[in-house]
Design an enzyme around this catalytic site. Structure first.
Site, PDB file in Angstrom:
ATOM      1  NE  ARG A 197      -3.663  -2.352   0.001  1.00 57.07           N
ATOM      2  CZ  ARG A 197      -3.296  -3.410  -0.744  1.00 57.07           C
ATOM      3  NH1 ARG A 197      -2.247  -3.343  -1.562  1.00 57.07           N
ATOM      4  NH2 ARG A 197      -3.978  -4.518  -0.727  1.00 57.07           N
ATOM      5  CB  SER A 248      -8.150  -0.632   4.890  1.00 61.51           C
ATOM      6  OG  SER A 248      -8.822  -1.770   4.435  1.00 61.51           O
ATOM      7  CD  GLU A 318      -4.730   0.610   2.970  1.00 59.52           C
ATOM      8  OE1 GLU A 318      -4.588  -0.416   3.673  1.00 59.52           O
ATOM      9  OE2 GLU A 318      -5.431   0.635   1.942  1.00 59.52           O
TER      10      GLU A 318
HETATM   11  C1  LIG Z   1     -15.196   1.803  -0.098  1.00 61.95           C
HETATM   12  C2  LIG Z   1     -13.700   1.798  -0.341  1.00 61.95           C
HETATM   13  C3  LIG Z   1     -13.059   0.600  -0.617  1.00 61.95           C
HETATM   14  C4  LIG Z   1     -11.676   0.585  -0.829  1.00 61.95           C
HETATM   15  N1  LIG Z   1     -11.082  -0.623  -1.122  1.00 61.95           N
HETATM   16  C5  LIG Z   1      -9.753  -0.654  -1.330  1.00 61.95           C
HETATM   17  C6  LIG Z   1      -9.093  -1.898  -1.623  1.00 61.95           C
HETATM   18  O1  LIG Z   1      -9.711  -2.944  -1.725  1.00 61.95           O
HETATM   19  N2  LIG Z   1      -7.746  -1.883  -1.795  1.00 61.95           N
HETATM   20  C7  LIG Z   1      -7.009  -0.744  -1.711  1.00 61.95           C
HETATM   21  O2  LIG Z   1      -5.790  -0.780  -1.887  1.00 61.95           O
HETATM   22  N3  LIG Z   1      -7.605   0.456  -1.435  1.00 61.95           N
HETATM   23  C8  LIG Z   1      -8.932   0.530  -1.256  1.00 61.95           C
HETATM   24  N4  LIG Z   1      -9.539   1.729  -0.967  1.00 61.95           N
HETATM   25  C9  LIG Z   1      -8.705   2.943  -0.821  1.00 61.95           C
HETATM   26  C10 LIG Z   1      -8.560   3.789  -2.106  1.00 61.95           C
HETATM   27  O3  LIG Z   1      -9.669   3.619  -2.944  1.00 61.95           O
HETATM   28  C11 LIG Z   1      -7.301   3.480  -2.887  1.00 61.95           C
HETATM   29  O4  LIG Z   1      -6.139   3.734  -2.145  1.00 61.95           O
HETATM   30  C12 LIG Z   1      -7.232   4.284  -4.192  1.00 61.95           C
HETATM   31  O5  LIG Z   1      -6.214   3.761  -4.992  1.00 61.95           O
HETATM   32  C13 LIG Z   1      -7.006   5.775  -4.004  1.00 61.95           C
HETATM   33  O6  LIG Z   1      -7.201   6.412  -5.272  1.00 61.95           O
HETATM   34  P1  LIG Z   1      -7.607   7.948  -5.355  1.00 61.95           P
HETATM   35  O7  LIG Z   1      -7.587   8.353  -6.767  1.00 61.95           O
HETATM   36  O8  LIG Z   1      -8.881   8.172  -4.631  1.00 61.95           O
HETATM   37  O9  LIG Z   1      -6.389   8.608  -4.567  1.00 61.95           O
HETATM   38  P2  LIG Z   1      -6.413   9.840  -3.540  1.00 61.95           P
HETATM   39  O10 LIG Z   1      -7.096   9.419  -2.284  1.00 61.95           O
HETATM   40  O11 LIG Z   1      -6.885  11.063  -4.202  1.00 61.95           O
HETATM   41  O12 LIG Z   1      -4.861   9.962  -3.249  1.00 61.95           O
HETATM   42  C14 LIG Z   1      -4.171   8.941  -2.556  1.00 61.95           C
HETATM   43  C15 LIG Z   1      -2.664   9.245  -2.617  1.00 61.95           C
HETATM   44  O13 LIG Z   1      -2.238   9.103  -3.962  1.00 61.95           O
HETATM   45  C16 LIG Z   1      -1.634  10.303  -4.439  1.00 61.95           C
HETATM   46  N5  LIG Z   1      -2.014  10.450  -5.845  1.00 61.95           N
HETATM   47  C17 LIG Z   1      -3.260  10.424  -6.379  1.00 61.95           C
HETATM   48  N6  LIG Z   1      -3.205  10.548  -7.715  1.00 61.95           N
HETATM   49  C18 LIG Z   1      -1.896  10.669  -8.042  1.00 61.95           C
HETATM   50  C19 LIG Z   1      -1.184  10.835  -9.261  1.00 61.95           C
HETATM   51  N7  LIG Z   1      -1.789  10.883 -10.467  1.00 61.95           N
HETATM   52  N8  LIG Z   1       0.161  10.936  -9.208  1.00 61.95           N
HETATM   53  C20 LIG Z   1       0.814  10.869  -8.030  1.00 61.95           C
HETATM   54  N9  LIG Z   1       0.201  10.710  -6.838  1.00 61.95           N
HETATM   55  C21 LIG Z   1      -1.140  10.610  -6.846  1.00 61.95           C
HETATM   56  C22 LIG Z   1      -2.191  11.414  -3.555  1.00 61.95           C
HETATM   57  O14 LIG Z   1      -1.295  12.498  -3.466  1.00 61.95           O
HETATM   58  C23 LIG Z   1      -2.339  10.684  -2.218  1.00 61.95           C
HETATM   59  O15 LIG Z   1      -1.126  10.658  -1.522  1.00 61.95           O
HETATM   60  C24 LIG Z   1     -10.920   1.786  -0.753  1.00 61.95           C
HETATM   61  C25 LIG Z   1     -11.583   3.001  -0.479  1.00 61.95           C
HETATM   62  C26 LIG Z   1     -12.966   3.011  -0.275  1.00 61.95           C
HETATM   63  C27 LIG Z   1     -13.646   4.324   0.003  1.00 61.95           C
END
Ligand SMILES: Cc1cc2nc3c(=O)[nH]c(=O)nc-3n(C[C@H](O)[C@H](O)[C@H](O)COP(=O)(O)OP(=O)(O)OC[C@H]3O[C@@H](n4cnc5c(N)ncnc54)[C@H](O)[C@@H]3O)c2cc1C
Length: 327
Positions: A197, A248, A318
């Site tokens: 992660r 998580s 996380e």
């Molecule tokens: C209901 C639910 C279920 C979930 N299930 C899972 C799961 O099964 N497994 C899992 O791993 N996660 C899960 N997550 C967590 C989350 O969805 C993931 O971590 C997801 O990949 C985050 O993507 P985001 O675009 O929303 O990132 P954000 O929350 O917007 O950003 C997360 C991090 O990534 C960085 N970031 C975002 N985009 C970029 C980019 N283009 N370049 C560089 N850095 C960037 C940001 O600066 C930040 O540090 C879940 C979340 C929810 C709400």
């Protein structure tokens, strides 16, 4: 390097006007004085001076010197499904950079000798779109991608996944734009140091713009479809998907489950203000109405402290609580 606030810019209407003018000239969509709560799946955030939504590397090239010129702290953001805000000022004089794509089209697919498939994607693409694409083409990744929200960029930055797979297994190459130097680097897998992660090849000043993913086709279509459905059904059954959360809260400690540890200590339902540990899944912390970033941080700290005191196990978050932006 986290940056102190920039009162000069906010109190300087000429600088603000000039900044907006440049954004318009460069055709970067933006909004002013934006409520950040809807930019997170958990619905927690203050207001922010600007939200900009570039979608090309050319626009990033124009944006980065502007941020430098006005000494504006910024945050690279996807869909906010793994974070919440707890900023020291409201509104916060910074810029949220939401990297977006205007197209859900997934570019060219070609095979090499070993029957792998290569797919070039803009990292602003939603994982749900990628997952649907993989399902349609029977690529195995569909099984673990199913139901993970957010963008592909956020997925690579977090090395998102499940016990069945994660982004580290898909990367053929990834393009990284450095906001400080304005340079783009293409990273091949040997330069992509993925962690559980997380990763150590993209810092807070760097934005992942696009990636080539290496996909493999499932050989047994019936079993593939069954695994896909099971994966979605498992999520529906075990996770409070109708509530506002960030997935998580803690990483699983080696050989253990964060949720199981929290549940065993009877902590489900514990709350600080409107931030509450889900009665459904102990590693999901929920905003049941008007939780503040402070409530959520307090609940996270309190849970960490209790788990450590009672088991000696130190839980690592996380989720990313955002308390300042970078310059
Ligand atoms: C209901 C639910 C279920 C979930 N299930 C899972 C799961 O099964 N497994 C899992 O791993 N996660 C899960 N997550 C967590 C989350 O969805 C993931 O971590 C997801 O990949 C985050 O993507 P985001 O675009 O929303 O990132 P954000 O929350 O917007 O950003 C997360 C991090 O990534 C960085 N970031 C975002 N985009 C970029 C980019 N283009 N370049 C560089 N850095 C960037 C940001 O600066 C930040 O540090 C879940 C979340 C929810 C709400």
């Amino acid at each position: 390097m986290f940056k102190a606030l920039n009162p000069f810019f906010m109190n300087n209407p000429t600088a603000v006007r000039e900044f907006k003018k440049r954004l318009i000239q460069t055709e970067i969509p933006f909004d002013e004085n934006v409520d950040l709560a809807p930019f997170t799946s958990v619905g927690i955030g203050e207001r922010i001076a600007f939200c900009v939504r570039p979608h090309t590397e050319g626009q990033l090239n124009l944006l980065s010197p502007l941020l430098k010129k006005y000494e504006l702290p910024y945050l690279i953001h996807g869909q906010g499904t793994n974070c919440f805000f707890h900023l020291p000022k409201n509104p916060y004089p910074g810029v949220l950079i939401q990297w977006t794509t205007r197209s859900s089209h997934i570019e060219s697919v070609k095979t090499n000798k070993s029957a792998e498939f290569f797919v070039k994607v803009h990292t602003g693409l939603r994982k749900a779109t990628l997952s649907r694409f993989c399902f349609t083409h029977q690529y195995e990744a569909a099984v673990w991608l199913a139901g993970i929200p957010g963008t592909v960029g956020g997925g690579i930055a977090m090395n998102a996944g499940t016990r069945l797979g994660d982004f580290s297994t898909l990367i053929y190459d990834v393009n990284r734009f450095d906001m400080t130097s304005g340079t783009i680097t293409t990273l091949r897998p040997h330069l992509c140091d993925f962690l559980y992660r997380g990763q150590s090849f993209c810092n807070n000043n760097q934005l992942l713009t696009s990636a080539t993913l290496r996909l493999t086709k499932s050989e047994n279509i019936d079993s593939f479809k069954k695994k896909f459905q099971e994966s979605l059904a498992y999520r529906k059954k075990t996770q409070p998907l109708k509530e506002k959360s960030f997935g998580s809260t803690f990483k699983n400690p080696e050989g253990n489950s964060a949720g199981a540890l929290i549940q065993a200590l009877g902590l489900k339902g514990t709350h600080r203000g409107d931030a509450i540990i889900s009665p459904h899944h102990a590693n999901f912390f929920i905003n049941r109405d008007k939780a503040s970033g402070g409530d959520m941080l307090a609940l996270i700290d309190q849970t960490q402290e209790t788990v450590f005191r009672k088991t000696g196990i130190s839980l690592t978050p996380e989720v990313r609580p955002i308390q300042s932006f970078v310059l």
